[in-house]
Design a protein around this motif. Sequence first.
Motif, PDB file in Angstrom:
ATOM      1  N   LEU A 281       0.824  -1.204   0.000  1.00  0.00           N
ATOM      2  CA  LEU A 281       0.000   0.000   0.000  1.00  0.00           C
ATOM      3  C   LEU A 281       0.862   1.260   0.000  1.00  0.00           C
ATOM      4  CD1 LEU A 281      -2.900   1.196   0.273  1.00  0.00           C
ATOM      5  CD2 LEU A 281      -2.485   1.227   2.733  1.00  0.00           C
ATOM      6  N   VAL A 282       1.898   1.278   0.834  1.00  0.00           N
ATOM      7  CA  VAL A 282       2.801   2.437   0.909  1.00  0.00           C
ATOM      8  C   VAL A 282       3.456   2.674  -0.448  1.00  0.00           C
ATOM      9  CG1 VAL A 282       5.010   3.202   1.877  1.00  0.00           C
ATOM     10  CG2 VAL A 282       3.218   2.341   3.384  1.00  0.00           C
ATOM     11  N   ILE A 283       3.903   1.607  -1.100  1.00  0.00           N
ATOM     12  CA  ILE A 283       4.584   1.749  -2.385  1.00  0.00           C
ATOM     13  C   ILE A 283       3.600   2.157  -3.475  1.00  0.00           C
ATOM     14  CG2 ILE A 283       5.834   0.476  -4.174  1.00  0.00           C
ATOM     15  CD1 ILE A 283       7.201  -1.051  -1.862  1.00  0.00           C
ATOM     16  N   GLN A 284       2.396   1.586  -3.492  1.00  0.00           N
ATOM     17  CA  GLN A 284       1.399   1.951  -4.496  1.00  0.00           C
ATOM     18  C   GLN A 284       1.032   3.431  -4.423  1.00  0.00           C
ATOM     19  OE1 GLN A 284      -1.879  -0.655  -3.709  1.00  0.00           O
ATOM     20  NE2 GLN A 284      -1.102  -2.282  -5.024  1.00  0.00           N
ATOM     21  N   ARG A 285       0.952   3.951  -3.229  1.00  0.00           N
ATOM     22  CA  ARG A 285       0.557   5.356  -3.042  1.00  0.00           C
ATOM     23  C   ARG A 285       1.759   6.302  -2.968  1.00  0.00           C
ATOM     24  NH1 ARG A 285      -5.057   5.282   0.156  1.00  0.00           N
ATOM     25  NH2 ARG A 285      -5.835   3.408  -0.856  1.00  0.00           N
ATOM     26  N   HIS A 286       2.956   5.755  -3.153  1.00  0.00           N
ATOM     27  CA  HIS A 286       4.198   6.540  -3.170  1.00  0.00           C
ATOM     28  C   HIS A 286       4.428   7.307  -1.868  1.00  0.00           C
ATOM     29  CE1 HIS A 286       4.734   5.620  -7.406  1.00  0.00           C
ATOM     30  NE2 HIS A 286       3.453   5.896  -7.573  1.00  0.00           N
ATOM     31  N   TRP A 287       3.946   6.792  -0.773  1.00  0.00           N
ATOM     32  CA  TRP A 287       4.147   7.447   0.510  1.00  0.00           C
ATOM     33  C   TRP A 287       5.614   7.405   0.914  1.00  0.00           C
ATOM     34  CZ3 TRP A 287      -0.493   4.813   3.402  1.00  0.00           C
ATOM     35  CH2 TRP A 287      -1.691   5.392   2.964  1.00  0.00           C
ATOM     36  N   HIS A 288       6.342   6.398   0.448  1.00  0.00           N
ATOM     37  CA  HIS A 288       7.758   6.291   0.793  1.00  0.00           C
ATOM     38  C   HIS A 288       8.585   7.397   0.155  1.00  0.00           C
ATOM     39  CE1 HIS A 288       7.350   4.266  -3.052  1.00  0.00           C
ATOM     40  NE2 HIS A 288       8.666   4.278  -3.192  1.00  0.00           N
ATOM     41  N   GLN A 289       8.012   8.127  -0.809  1.00  0.00           N
ATOM     42  CA  GLN A 289       8.711   9.242  -1.452  1.00  0.00           C
ATOM     43  C   GLN A 289       8.252  10.592  -0.902  1.00  0.00           C
ATOM     44  OE1 GLN A 289       7.753   8.425  -5.527  1.00  0.00           O
ATOM     45  NE2 GLN A 289       9.456   6.991  -5.765  1.00  0.00           N
ATOM     46  N   ASN A 290       7.332  10.583   0.043  1.00  0.00           N
ATOM     47  CA  ASN A 290       6.822  11.803   0.652  1.00  0.00           C
ATOM     48  C   ASN A 290       7.924  12.472   1.466  1.00  0.00           C
ATOM     49  OD1 ASN A 290       5.564  13.346   2.964  1.00  0.00           O
ATOM     50  ND2 ASN A 290       3.749  12.941   1.721  1.00  0.00           N
ATOM     51  N   ARG A 291       7.998  13.816   1.388  1.00  0.00           N
ATOM     52  CA  ARG A 291       9.065  14.531   2.091  1.00  0.00           C
ATOM     53  C   ARG A 291       8.943  14.427   3.599  1.00  0.00           C
ATOM     54  NH1 ARG A 291      10.030  20.359  -0.275  1.00  0.00           N
ATOM     55  NH2 ARG A 291       9.042  20.709   1.721  1.00  0.00           N
ATOM     56  N   VAL A 292       7.716  14.316   4.125  1.00  0.00           N
ATOM     57  CA  VAL A 292       7.517  14.321   5.572  1.00  0.00           C
ATOM     58  C   VAL A 292       7.619  12.915   6.160  1.00  0.00           C
ATOM     59  CG1 VAL A 292       5.913  14.910   7.417  1.00  0.00           C
ATOM     60  CG2 VAL A 292       6.087  16.389   5.405  1.00  0.00           C
ATOM     61  N   ILE A 293       6.852  11.982   5.618  1.00  0.00           N
ATOM     62  CA  ILE A 293       6.801  10.636   6.216  1.00  0.00           C
ATOM     63  C   ILE A 293       7.622   9.600   5.458  1.00  0.00           C
ATOM     64  CG2 ILE A 293       4.547  11.026   7.248  1.00  0.00           C
ATOM     65  CD1 ILE A 293       3.365   9.298   4.980  1.00  0.00           C
ATOM     66  N   GLY A 294       8.199   9.963   4.341  1.00  0.00           N
ATOM     67  CA  GLY A 294       8.942   9.003   3.525  1.00  0.00           C
ATOM     68  C   GLY A 294      10.146   8.411   4.218  1.00  0.00           C
ATOM     69  N   ARG A 295      10.936   9.258   4.844  1.00  0.00           N
ATOM     70  CA  ARG A 295      12.154   8.764   5.488  1.00  0.00           C
ATOM     71  C   ARG A 295      11.858   7.777   6.613  1.00  0.00           C
ATOM     72  NH1 ARG A 295      17.135  12.613   7.365  1.00  0.00           N
ATOM     73  NH2 ARG A 295      18.727  11.018   7.070  1.00  0.00           N
ATOM     74  N   PRO A 296      10.917   8.086   7.538  1.00  0.00           N
ATOM     75  CA  PRO A 296      10.598   7.088   8.572  1.00  0.00           C
ATOM     76  C   PRO A 296      10.021   5.789   7.997  1.00  0.00           C
ATOM     77  CG  PRO A 296       9.711   9.229   9.184  1.00  0.00           C
ATOM     78  CD  PRO A 296      10.239   9.348   7.793  1.00  0.00           C
ATOM     79  N   LEU A 297       9.225   5.887   6.924  1.00  0.00           N
ATOM     80  CA  LEU A 297       8.667   4.674   6.316  1.00  0.00           C
ATOM     81  C   LEU A 297       9.759   3.817   5.699  1.00  0.00           C
ATOM     82  CD1 LEU A 297       5.412   6.034   4.644  1.00  0.00           C
ATOM     83  CD2 LEU A 297       5.588   4.504   6.626  1.00  0.00           C
ATOM     84  N   ARG A 298      10.720   4.441   5.031  1.00  0.00           N
ATOM     85  CA  ARG A 298      11.829   3.661   4.447  1.00  0.00           C
ATOM     86  C   ARG A 298      12.665   3.028   5.554  1.00  0.00           C
ATOM     87  NH1 ARG A 298      11.926   8.272   1.174  1.00  0.00           N
ATOM     88  NH2 ARG A 298      13.763   9.074   2.288  1.00  0.00           N
ATOM     89  N   TRP A 299      12.906   3.758   6.638  1.00  0.00           N
ATOM     90  CA  TRP A 299      13.664   3.216   7.772  1.00  0.00           C
ATOM     91  C   TRP A 299      12.941   2.003   8.341  1.00  0.00           C
ATOM     92  CZ3 TRP A 299      12.515   2.427  12.891  1.00  0.00           C
ATOM     93  CH2 TRP A 299      13.589   2.128  13.739  1.00  0.00           C
ATOM     94  N   LEU A 300      11.635   2.143   8.534  1.00  0.00           N
ATOM     95  CA  LEU A 300      10.831   1.057   9.084  1.00  0.00           C
ATOM     96  C   LEU A 300      10.807  -0.138   8.134  1.00  0.00           C
ATOM     97  CD1 LEU A 300       9.002   0.307  11.467  1.00  0.00           C
ATOM     98  CD2 LEU A 300       7.098   1.280  10.190  1.00  0.00           C
ATOM     99  N   GLY A 301      10.686   0.122   6.844  1.00  0.00           N
ATOM    100  CA  GLY A 301      10.631  -0.949   5.846  1.00  0.00           C
ATOM    101  C   GLY A 301      11.883  -1.816   5.832  1.00  0.00           C
ATOM    102  N   ARG A 302      13.030  -1.204   6.110  1.00  0.00           N
ATOM    103  CA  ARG A 302      14.276  -1.980   6.133  1.00  0.00           C
ATOM    104  C   ARG A 302      14.373  -2.879   7.352  1.00  0.00           C
ATOM    105  NH1 ARG A 302      16.338   2.898   4.003  1.00  0.00           N
ATOM    106  NH2 ARG A 302      16.881   3.653   6.083  1.00  0.00           N
ATOM    107  N   ARG A 303      13.622  -2.581   8.397  1.00  0.00           N
ATOM    108  CA  ARG A 303      13.739  -3.331   9.633  1.00  0.00           C
ATOM    109  C   ARG A 303      12.624  -4.343   9.872  1.00  0.00           C
ATOM    110  NH1 ARG A 303      16.574   0.796   9.345  1.00  0.00           N
ATOM    111  NH2 ARG A 303      18.415   1.178  10.618  1.00  0.00           N
ATOM    112  N   LEU A 304      11.582  -4.283   9.063  1.00  0.00           N
ATOM    113  CA  LEU A 304      10.476  -5.233   9.215  1.00  0.00           C
ATOM    114  C   LEU A 304      10.686  -6.437   8.311  1.00  0.00           C
ATOM    115  CD1 LEU A 304       7.431  -2.795   9.331  1.00  0.00           C
ATOM    116  CD2 LEU A 304       8.474  -4.027  11.230  1.00  0.00           C
ATOM    117  N   PRO A 305      10.105  -7.574   8.688  1.00  0.00           N
ATOM    118  CA  PRO A 305      10.263  -8.773   7.842  1.00  0.00           C
ATOM    119  C   PRO A 305       9.562  -8.638   6.508  1.00  0.00           C
ATOM    120  CG  PRO A 305       8.833  -9.243   9.719  1.00  0.00           C
ATOM    121  CD  PRO A 305       9.323  -7.834   9.852  1.00  0.00           C
TER     122      PRO A 305
END
Length: 102
Positions: free
Chosen positions: A78-102
């Motif tokens: 869902l995050v990738i489909q909606r491009h939230w990971h590229q958002n200036r505000v929440i993108g960085r925390p989402l990418r950080w979280l994505g690297r640490r989750l299974p």
Amino acid sequence: MTTPGAVTASEAGEPLECWCCAGTYQEPDLVRLGRHPEVGVCLACAHFLHQQARGREDRRHPSPASRLRDGLRGGRRLVIQRHWHQNRVIGRPLRWLGRRLP
């Protein structure tokens, strides 16, 4: 079969091609298959393949933990489909979280 003294592409320092994405990489950046050393997959593709294999294992053997991982994978899609990971505000925390989750 190689002849004695022959130099392979990896020994010469030439870039090699990933069998998955066709990108060019140096030998240390490739993962080789045990019985098929001619197959080289880059680290990013190897991680992707691992995630795909994990998803199939979870579908074959359902458990509470596998259902949780399926939910996390659905959230990631869902995050990738909606491009939230590229958002200036929440993108960085989402990418950080994505690297640490299974």
